[in-house]
Design a protein around this motif. Structure first.
Motif, PDB file in Angstrom:
ATOM      1  N   ARG A 103       0.771  -1.245   0.000  1.00 58.13           N
ATOM      2  CA  ARG A 103       0.000   0.000   0.000  1.00 58.13           C
ATOM      3  C   ARG A 103       0.801   1.293   0.000  1.00 58.13           C
ATOM      4  O   ARG A 103       0.269   2.345  -0.321  1.00 58.13           O
ATOM      5  CB  ARG A 103      -0.925   0.021   1.211  1.00 58.13           C
ATOM      6  CG  ARG A 103      -1.960  -1.059   1.175  1.00 58.13           C
ATOM      7  CD  ARG A 103      -2.864  -0.942   2.373  1.00 58.13           C
ATOM      8  NE  ARG A 103      -3.863  -1.969   2.359  1.00 58.13           N
ATOM      9  CZ  ARG A 103      -5.136  -1.755   2.590  1.00 58.13           C
ATOM     10  NH1 ARG A 103      -5.553  -0.561   2.881  1.00 58.13           N
ATOM     11  NH2 ARG A 103      -5.987  -2.751   2.555  1.00 58.13           N
ATOM     12  N   GLN A 138      -2.309   3.494  -0.653  1.00 58.34           N
ATOM     13  CA  GLN A 138      -3.422   2.855  -1.349  1.00 58.34           C
ATOM     14  C   GLN A 138      -4.474   2.486  -0.309  1.00 58.34           C
ATOM     15  O   GLN A 138      -4.326   1.512   0.429  1.00 58.34           O
ATOM     16  CB  GLN A 138      -2.937   1.614  -2.097  1.00 58.34           C
ATOM     17  CG  GLN A 138      -3.924   1.074  -3.091  1.00 58.34           C
ATOM     18  CD  GLN A 138      -4.036   1.956  -4.326  1.00 58.34           C
ATOM     19  OE1 GLN A 138      -3.043   2.496  -4.812  1.00 58.34           O
ATOM     20  NE2 GLN A 138      -5.232   2.115  -4.809  1.00 58.34           N
ATOM     21  N   THR A 140      -7.859   1.693  -0.776  1.00 53.01           N
ATOM     22  CA  THR A 140      -8.559   0.524  -1.316  1.00 53.01           C
ATOM     23  C   THR A 140      -8.045   0.335  -2.733  1.00 53.01           C
ATOM     24  O   THR A 140      -7.321   1.192  -3.254  1.00 53.01           O
ATOM     25  CB  THR A 140     -10.093   0.721  -1.350  1.00 53.01           C
ATOM     26  OG1 THR A 140     -10.398   1.694  -2.364  1.00 53.01           O
ATOM     27  CG2 THR A 140     -10.645   1.172  -0.004  1.00 53.01           C
TER      28      THR A 140
END
Length: 171
Positions: A103, A138, A140
């Motif tokens: 992420r 990130q 989602t």
């Protein structure tokens, strides 16, 4: 100055994409929501288009993605020095991104653009070179949050420092 700046929207279309590289055609529209008298906007509509290249294979061993872009902007007739403003500008960028985990990504980028105003009349309005350091998270698969600090690398060519907060959504 403090204040809400001009509102920008972007679109993109993939010309080529595989596991190693991608090429995108992108466009942007800037709407005059800022105010020229507060130096937060130009009070003009601007339109730009560019080609962007992203390469994942070149520095794959280091986990670094390379990206670059080149384009042009048509600048609307605004209220911020209208007699000295150029009608078009060329611009480009070169950046590196390194992802950690699934992420979090660190970002670094150099941006440049051509002269925006007649430099004989406005000493600060020549070519610009900007450096950006930032991070992306990130949230989602469809949403990501980005924070960056943009620094003027060529004295008096742009705002000394800009902080950018951005939320991106993919549809």
């Amino acid at each position: 100055r403090r204040g809400f700046g001009d509102l920008r929207g972007w679109v993109g279309y993939s010309l080529h994409s595989n596991a190693e590289r991608s090429v995108m055609l992108r466009g942007a529209l800037k709407l005059p929501t800022g105010r020229a008298d507060r130096l937060t906007g130009s009070e003009a509509v601007d339109v730009s288009a560019w080609v962007e290249w992203s390469e994942r294979a070149l520095l794959q061993r280091l986990g670094v993605v390379v990206n670059a872009g080149l384009g042009a902007a048509l600048l609307g007739d605004g209220e911020l020095s209208p007699r000295t403003q150029e009608s078009t500008a060329l611009f480009g960028h070169f950046g590196l991104a390194r992802t950690f985990g699934e992420r979090f990504t660190l970002l670094g980028q150099l941006d440049a653009h051509s002269q925006l105003h007649d430099r004989d009349l406005l000493a600060f309005a020549g070519h610009a070179l900007l450096g950006t350091l930032g991070a992306r998270y990130q949230v989602t698969p469809a949403f990501q949050f980005e924070f960056a600090m943009v620094e003027d690398l060529k004295t008096r060519s742009a705002s000394d420092v800009v902080f950018q907060l951005q939320l991106d959504a993919s549809f």
